[in-house]
Structure formats: structure tokens, C-alpha cells
Design a protein around this motif. Structure first.
Motif, PDB file in Angstrom:
ATOM      1  N   TRP A  93      -5.182  -0.527  -2.914  1.00  0.00           N
ATOM      2  CA  TRP A  93      -4.205  -1.594  -2.729  1.00  0.00           C
ATOM      3  C   TRP A  93      -4.417  -2.666  -3.787  1.00  0.00           C
ATOM      4  N   ARG A  99       5.873  -9.680  -9.634  1.00  0.00           N
ATOM      5  CA  ARG A  99       6.398  -8.365  -9.271  1.00  0.00           C
ATOM      6  C   ARG A  99       5.989  -7.286 -10.267  1.00  0.00           C
ATOM      7  N   PHE A 101       3.098  -7.044 -11.563  1.00  0.00           N
ATOM      8  CA  PHE A 101       1.666  -6.806 -11.358  1.00  0.00           C
ATOM      9  C   PHE A 101       0.856  -7.026 -12.647  1.00  0.00           C
ATOM     10  N   GLU A 107      -7.758  -6.648  -5.246  1.00  0.00           N
ATOM     11  CA  GLU A 107      -7.548  -5.209  -5.198  1.00  0.00           C
ATOM     12  C   GLU A 107      -8.727  -4.569  -4.461  1.00  0.00           C
ATOM     13  N   TRP A 134       2.966 -10.237  -4.416  1.00  0.00           N
ATOM     14  CA  TRP A 134       3.474  -8.871  -4.424  1.00  0.00           C
ATOM     15  C   TRP A 134       2.308  -7.918  -4.192  1.00  0.00           C
ATOM     16  N   PHE A 135       2.579  -6.843  -3.481  1.00  0.00           N
ATOM     17  CA  PHE A 135       1.513  -5.872  -3.217  1.00  0.00           C
ATOM     18  C   PHE A 135       2.081  -4.460  -3.243  1.00  0.00           C
ATOM     19  N   ARG A 136       1.185  -3.495  -3.424  1.00  0.00           N
ATOM     20  CA  ARG A 136       1.548  -2.089  -3.310  1.00  0.00           C
ATOM     21  C   ARG A 136       0.275  -1.283  -3.063  1.00  0.00           C
ATOM     22  N   SER A 138      -1.605   2.817  -3.547  1.00  0.00           N
ATOM     23  CA  SER A 138      -1.582   3.997  -4.407  1.00  0.00           C
ATOM     24  C   SER A 138      -2.544   5.033  -3.834  1.00  0.00           C
ATOM     25  N   ASP A 143       2.335   5.857  -6.341  1.00  0.00           N
ATOM     26  CA  ASP A 143       2.412   4.456  -5.951  1.00  0.00           C
ATOM     27  C   ASP A 143       3.447   4.274  -4.844  1.00  0.00           C
ATOM     28  N   SER A 144       3.149   3.368  -3.946  1.00  0.00           N
ATOM     29  CA  SER A 144       4.120   2.979  -2.927  1.00  0.00           C
ATOM     30  C   SER A 144       5.152   2.038  -3.546  1.00  0.00           C
ATOM     31  N   ALA A 146       6.790  -1.518  -4.239  1.00  0.00           N
ATOM     32  CA  ALA A 146       6.219  -2.863  -4.318  1.00  0.00           C
ATOM     33  C   ALA A 146       6.926  -3.761  -3.315  1.00  0.00           C
ATOM     34  N   ARG A 148       7.170  -7.826  -1.357  1.00  0.00           N
ATOM     35  CA  ARG A 148       6.871  -9.249  -1.380  1.00  0.00           C
ATOM     36  C   ARG A 148       6.266  -9.662  -0.050  1.00  0.00           C
TER      37      ARG A 148
END
Length: 556
Positions: A93, A99, A101, A107, A134-136, A138, A143-144, A146, A148
Motif C-alpha cells: 500500500w 494523485r 503518486f 508505504e 491518495w492511496f492505492r 498493489s 495495481d488497484s 487510486a 482519494r
């Protein structure tokens, strides 16, 4: 797990049961028809690509320095929700200020396992208050989306305003979740509140849209086991409009009865048959485990959803669990509703709520409340309206005007709480409520029988259902027909009720400033239409210090 900031994860046990049908599901990545035991809870992409983030990503429970992140990874095609299959999978994560990144602030990694249905949570700390991030996620090179999120303001911050989406009662079989899509499109929410019935437990066809299934449930059977609840949560998380809203803002959620079974209480539920459907304690535990696996919610006191969040000096939000500790609902509107030995909240939770309200130093005290606290008497409704109203509210059909599932059925708890507000001079308490499939704007009187001579101790805004049947649906007449007749009668018998809409589906937007708390009510054009439009219909506000609701003629 490794992390540049402190985070936490949870893993739970597993049980398995396969659904016995075929259905059509949607996801942002794909739409397809799938056959097979567990495919109904997954989009078509699962059949080809793995690992994959097929159930979206979400965030929740914002703090001044942190946020809870959530996702579910499908590491291999056979690792379908509720299956208990699939390998342990490392999930990364990342949280960034932008946005793109390019400015990463935190992380780490978590491990998705079959024991937690391959769901993961990361409880991030070390963030700045009142800030968009912003997060995502992997896994395995994938990757998922993104998303807010936003942290809460600092505890001592002078906050000029807050804006929350407010929703309740979203039944998959009764329609599409356009309400979520319209809230996602706003782009101006600090968070959104889900006040219960995020999922429904019924077997396919048991509770739909005027008796017609818009899109069938998975599994086809009623949810009873841990696998059942996991599959049902997974299906809801494939809805594209729900995924879109989770991508735009953090959710603050509590459960109501349908996350378990209809009219749940501490020892059972109306929609639970002890023995034939196993032991209630086992079913309740399975439902709670699946909920905390699949929802970006921190387990709170005693493993429930009652907890408190703060938003600077402007507001705090006390979130209630009105299912885990309650006594069984009274069978009729008899004297038992006044029995001081019966409780809706449980002693510990009521004491916690009273203490928190008394100690609060914010301008507003919000209470996330899954069932209506305002008193409600039916009055002189005609028989053709009383019967469907009784069905919707669980009223005795012989005409006694009381819904014993809400605070009306536990009057001693309500009297104690309202007396506490008055005795301690606690102002600006606003109850935010769902469950009843109607929209209301109410004062909360100390004594409804003498109101308005009796003072109002608080105010209440009730949002209608996203899709679940309301009065016009039960009667099966054109939308607005019942409300035109019933609303004036309800208001005449309940002088603290400023407005009630018994017929329409939609959502609310709560806007708070130091001077007032305002709820804007929006309705959908057609809950069965995935492209349904939304329009504003009414707004009500409570001005600081008044403990009363008044109409205002423009949305925020």
C-alpha cells in the motif's frame, strides 16, 4: 508487515459454503455473466487475471493523523469470496499527497490470507490533519485503482465547515445504487455516513422491488454462515456506484439489523429460526466477522461499532450499535416498552454516550443512530394505509401506534438520555438516522404528548432508503401518492415532526457550520434504473442553540 508509519492488520477464521445459482454482476473493470459455485461474487476479470483488485478499495474512520485503508485481493481465480481457497499474498500500500503518486508520505505491506477472506486493512498514522491524500494497493505486479481520502481536522482546529453524505438501507435486489454515484460525483465530501443496512441478508426473491427482483442476490440462499456473509458483502462491493463512492471519500459506517438478520436483537432476530438456521450466537459472530473483514471500520468497544470521532472544534460524532446489546423487541405496544429492565443501548453504551455528550466541547454533537429516536404515533390513518405502514415499521396491525424496533420500544433509555441532555444543558445534539425507509426532519421533544409546551432536547434528520421498499412500494401505487395522504396525518399526530416523505428513495447531504446544521434531501428518479437521475427536494436546518428544526429553501 513493513511500514514507514505505524499500521495494523487483522485476520479472522473461515468457513465455506457455495452459492447455488448464476447471476450477473458489475464491476468497474468488467461486466459479464458467470457460472459456477462462487462466481456470482466476482466480476468476470477474475476468470483471467490474478492477482486482481476486483472489489475496489476503500477508506474509513478518519482521524486527525490517520485513516483506515481497505481492499480485497483475488490472488488466483479460485480464491473467490467465502471459498477459503488461495495462497497468502503480500499486498503493498502507498499513500501520497498527489494523485500522480510523486509525493509519497507512507508505504508498507500487509498479507492477505484465506483466514481473512483475502481482505486487508492498513491503519495508517503520521498523516497531517484536514488533508486530502491518495492511496492505492498493489500485488503481483497489479495495481488497484487510486482513491482519494481525507483525514479529520486537528482536535483543536477552528473548522469553518464540514460536509457529509448520508445514506441508509441499500438492498441489492431492489434496485441500483445510483445514490452512491451522485454522491461520488459531488467531489465536496469530507466523508460519508452509512447508517446501517449496507447489505441485506435475505434469500433471493424474499425482499425485492415491489416484489420484483431487479438483480438477484448471491448467494441465492439467506445468509447464515460465515461464507454466506462473505459472499454477500463481496457481491455488494462489485457495484460500480458503490466502488465509485469509496474511491472519492472515507466512509464512517455503523451496522443495523440486516447486516445480521431482520429485527436483530442480542439474543436472536425475527428473521432467524433457532436450530433450523443454527445457533444465533454463531450466526451473529459470523456476520460480525464478515462485516469487519469487508468494511473499512475499526472494531470498537467490545467488538461492536460504537465509537466516537472528532472533527476539530466544530463537531464530534458518536456512533451507536443498537443491535448487539438490545433486549428483544416488545411484541405489542404494551406497558413492556416502558420497562426499565429492557434496553436498546445496553447500560455500558448508554453511559458512554451520556458521558461523551456531557464532556463534549465542540459546537455540535452528532449522533449516528440506526433507528429513529423521535416519538412516533400513527394517528387516524385509514385502514388501507395503516396496514402497509404496519408492515414497513413492524407496527401491530390492530392499529396501536408504535414501532417497537426503534427508540419508541425502549422508552426508559430514551427518557434517561433526553433528561441527561436537559439536566446538563447540552445543546446542539443532532441525531442522524436511517432504517425507516422514509425521510424525516424532527424536533426530539422531552414529552411528545405536551409538545410544543414541552421543550425539545435535540433534533433529528432521518434519510430515506437508497433502494429498499417504502410505503408507496408496499401499497404499489405511483410514487408520492401515499405521502400526499399520510404525511399530513402523521404530522398532525406528531407536532414535533416538521416533514416526512414516506415514498421516495435517495440520500442526504449534511452541511455543518458554527451557526447551523443543515440536511439537504435528494431523491432518485427510479431506483431500478442504473442511470437514475437525482434532484434536490427539501432542506431543513437547526440553528445553533435552538434545539429545533426549521425549513430552509436552498441546498448548500
Amino acid at each position: 508487515m513493513t511500514s514507514r508509519y505505524r499500521s495494523s492488520t487483522s485476520s479472522e477464521g473461515v468457513n465455506s459454503l457455495s452459492p447455488r445459482r448464476r447471476t450477473v454482476v458489475k464491476a468497474a473493470a468488467a461486466t459479464a455473466v458467470l457460472a459456477g459455485p462462487l462466481a456470482a461474487a466476482l466480476p468476470a476479470k477474475a476468470a483471467a487475471d490474478a492477482p486482481a483488485f476486483l472489489h475496489g478499495v476503500a477508506s474509513g474512520d478518519p482521524l486527525p493523523d490517520g485513516i483506515l485503508l481497505w481492499t480485497r485481493v483475488t490472488p488466483v481465480p479460485e480464491a473467490t469470496p467465502g471459498s477459503g481457497l488461495g495462497p497468502d499474498t503480500e499486498v503493498g500500500w502507498v499513500v501520497a499527497e498527489d494523485r500522480a503518486f510523486t509525493s509519497i508520505v507512507a508505504e508498507g505491506t500487509v498479507t492477505a490470507t484465506a483466514a481473512s477472506d483475502h481482505t486487508v486493512k492498513a491503519d495508517i498514522r503520521g498523516l497531517r490533519p484536514g488533508t486530502d491524500y491518495w492511496f492505492r494497493f498493489s500485488a503481483g505486479g497489479a495495481d488497484s485503482p487510486a482513491a482519494r481520502t481525507r483525514t479529520a481536522p486537528a482536535a483543536d482546529a477552528a473548522v469553518s465547515g464540514l460536509r457529509f453524505g448520508v445514506v441508509s438501507c441499500a438492498n441489492w435486489e431492489a434496485g441500483h445504487f445510483a445514490a452512491y454515484r451522485h454522491l461520488a460525483a459531488r467531489g465536496d465530501l469530507d466523508a460519508w455516513l452509512h447508517l446501517g443496512d449496507y447489505v441485506y441478508e435475505y434469500a433471493s426473491g424474499e425482499y425485492a422491488a415491489r416484489g420484483e427482483v431487479v438483480r438477484p442476490h448471491a448467494p441465492a440462499n439467506e445468509t447464515v454462515t460465515l461464507a454466506d456473509y462473505r459472499i454477500r458483502h463481496a457481491q455488494y462491493k462489485t457495484d460500480p456506484d458503490l466502488q465509485a463512492l469509496h474511491l472519492k471519500a472515507p466512509v464512517i459506517a455503523i451496522w443495523d439489523d440486516h447486516e445480521f438478520a431482520d429485527n436483530a436483537w442480542s439474543g436472536g432476530a425475527v428473521n432467524h429460526t433457532e436450530g433450523a438456521e443454527g445457533a444465533w450466537a454463531a450466526r451473529q459472530a459470523a456476520a460480525k466477522q464478515a462485516y469487519f473483514e469487508w468494511m473499512p471500520v475499526r472494531p470498537a468497544v467490545a467488538g461492536t461499532t460504537y465509537r466516537r470521532l472528532r472533527f476539530g472544534r466544530l463537531a464530534d460524532l458518536s456512533l451507536l450499535d443498537l443491535r448487539s446489546f438490545r433486549s428483544q423487541q416488545a411484541a405489542t405496544a404494551s406497558g413492556s416498552v416502558d420497562d426499565p429492565d429492557r434496553t436498546l443501548t445496553g447500560r455500558a453504551q448508554l453511559d458512554w454516550l451520556k458521558a461523551g455528550l456531557a464532556a463534549s466541547d465542540t459546537t455540535w454533537r452528532l449522533v449516528g443512530n440506526s433507528v429513529m429516536i423521535s416519538p412516533f404515533a400513527v394517528g387516524s390513518l385509514s385502514a388501507d394505509l395503516l396496514e402497509p405502514l404496519a408492515e414497513l415499521l413492524g407496527l401491530p396491525r390492530e392499529g396501536i401506534a408504535l414501532n417497537t424496533d426503534q427508540w419508541d420500544g425502549y422508552t426508559d433509555d430514551r427518557r434517561e438520555l433526553l433528561a441527561h441532555l436537559r439536566a446538563h444543558g447540552i445543546r446542539n445534539t443532532v441525531f442522524l438516522t436511517g432504517d425507516i425507509h422514509m425521510a424525516w426532519a424532527n424536533d426530539v421533544p422531552v414529552d411528545a404528548g405536551t409538545y410544543p409546551l414541552s421543550p425539545s432536547a435535540a433534533t433529528e434528520f432521518v434519510v430515506t432508503s437508497v433502494t429498499s421498499d417504502n410505503l408507496d412500494d408496499i401499497v404499489k401505487v405511483p410514487q408520492g401518492t401515499v405521502s400526499a395522504v399520510a404525511a399530513p396525518v402523521i404530522r398532525a399526530a406528531n407536532r414535533h415532526v416538521h416533514w416526512v416523505d414516506t415514498d421516495r428513495h435517495g440520500y442526504g447531504v449534511l452541511d455543518i457550520t458554527a451557526d447551523r446544521a443543515q440536511m439537504d434531501f435528494y431523491v432518485l428518479s427510479d431506483r431500478t434504473d442504473p442511470d437514475a437521475t437525482a434532484r434536490w427536494v427539501r432542506s431543513y436546518r437547526t440553528r445553533s442553540g435552538t434545539q429545533k428544526v426549521e425549513r430552509t429553501y436552498d441546498p448548500v
